[in-house]
Design an enzyme around this catalytic site. Structure first.
Site, PDB file in Angstrom:
ATOM      1  N   CYS A  72       1.232  39.213 -32.883  1.00  0.00           N
ATOM      2  CA  CYS A  72       0.848  37.878 -33.343  1.00  0.00           C
ATOM      3  C   CYS A  72       0.574  37.942 -34.845  1.00  0.00           C
ATOM      4  CB  CYS A  72      -0.387  37.407 -32.587  1.00  0.00           C
ATOM      5  SG  CYS A  72      -0.994  35.804 -33.156  1.00  0.00           S
ATOM      6  N   CYS A  75      -3.326  37.231 -35.483  1.00  0.00           N
ATOM      7  CA  CYS A  75      -4.452  38.082 -35.073  1.00  0.00           C
ATOM      8  C   CYS A  75      -4.052  39.506 -34.723  1.00  0.00           C
ATOM      9  CB  CYS A  75      -5.194  37.456 -33.894  1.00  0.00           C
ATOM     10  SG  CYS A  75      -4.312  37.581 -32.332  1.00  0.00           S
ATOM     11  N   CYS A 121      -0.902  32.626 -27.899  1.00  0.00           N
ATOM     12  CA  CYS A 121      -1.554  33.930 -27.983  1.00  0.00           C
ATOM     13  C   CYS A 121      -2.897  33.851 -27.266  1.00  0.00           C
ATOM     14  CB  CYS A 121      -1.755  34.302 -29.448  1.00  0.00           C
ATOM     15  SG  CYS A 121      -2.769  35.776 -29.675  1.00  0.00           S
ATOM     16  N   CYS A 124      -6.028  34.340 -30.073  1.00  0.00           N
ATOM     17  CA  CYS A 124      -6.342  33.375 -31.145  1.00  0.00           C
ATOM     18  C   CYS A 124      -5.790  31.984 -30.858  1.00  0.00           C
ATOM     19  CB  CYS A 124      -5.834  33.887 -32.487  1.00  0.00           C
ATOM     20  SG  CYS A 124      -4.044  33.733 -32.688  1.00  0.00           S
ATOM     21  N   CYS A 144      11.177  31.787 -25.906  1.00  0.00           N
ATOM     22  CA  CYS A 144      11.803  31.319 -27.147  1.00  0.00           C
ATOM     23  C   CYS A 144      10.704  31.192 -28.203  1.00  0.00           C
ATOM     24  CB  CYS A 144      12.485  29.978 -26.878  1.00  0.00           C
ATOM     25  SG  CYS A 144      13.392  29.349 -28.292  1.00  0.00           S
TER      26      CYS A 144
HETATM   27 ZN   LIG Z   1      -2.965  35.713 -31.985  1.00  0.00          ZN
END
Ligand SMILES: [Zn+2]
Length: 156
Positions: A72, A75, A121, A124, A144
């Site tokens: 990510c 984060c 995610c 976060c 995607c």
């Molecule tokens: Zn994240």
């Protein structure tokens, strides 16, 4: 004996880490809109925090074949590996499965006059993209994603 993180009010969640192969407790990352804007590029902010979509074939990872872990960009949580990446031809980086169901969460997205499944995610709550049911076997899933919210840690 109480977990000290419970006392501080910061919730922690179990996340899978590819490098250790283990599930570890990690505190949620919750920032204000101003803090996210200061931390992210305008495109990252638009995609991750405003549920935007980068233009097809515009992102840095749609054709990437390098070996590594896609984390990510907000984060650092491990999300996908190059082993699950496939060429979907859509112009967005596409994966057949996340590193663990712990690391992402999904919810219905009814924007744009259709019902899609949004992928976020777990740590976060960044908007990452959508998941569709037309991926390759065995999962049959196509995650995607937007390159803007991914950060490739090369391991090859
Ligand atoms: Zn994240």
């Amino acid at each position: 004996m109480k977990n000290p993180q419970e006392n501080s009010g910061i919730k922690s969640i179990p996340l899978f880490r590819v490098e250790t192969g283990k599930v570890e407790n990690v505190s949620l990352l919750q920032l204000t809109e101003e803090e996210w804007q200061a931390r992210l590029t305008p495109l990252q902010y638009d995609v991750a925090r405003r549920k935007g979509t980068e233009y097809a074939f515009s992102g840095k990872y749609h054709a990437t074949k390098e070996t590594g872990i896609y984390r990510c960009a907000c984060c650092g949580t491990d999300l996908f590996t190059s082993g699950e990446k496939f060429d979907s031809g859509t112009g967005w980086p596409s994966f057949s499965a996340p590193v663990s169901p712990l690391n992402i969460r999904t919810q219905a997205d009814r924007s744009g006059g259709m019902i899609r499944i949004e992928v976020l995610c777990s740590r976060c709550a960044a908007h990452l993209g959508h998941v569709f049911d037309d991926g390759p076997p065995p999962s049959g899933k196509r995650y995607c994603m937007n390159s803007a919210t991914l950060d490739l840690k090369k391991t090859g």
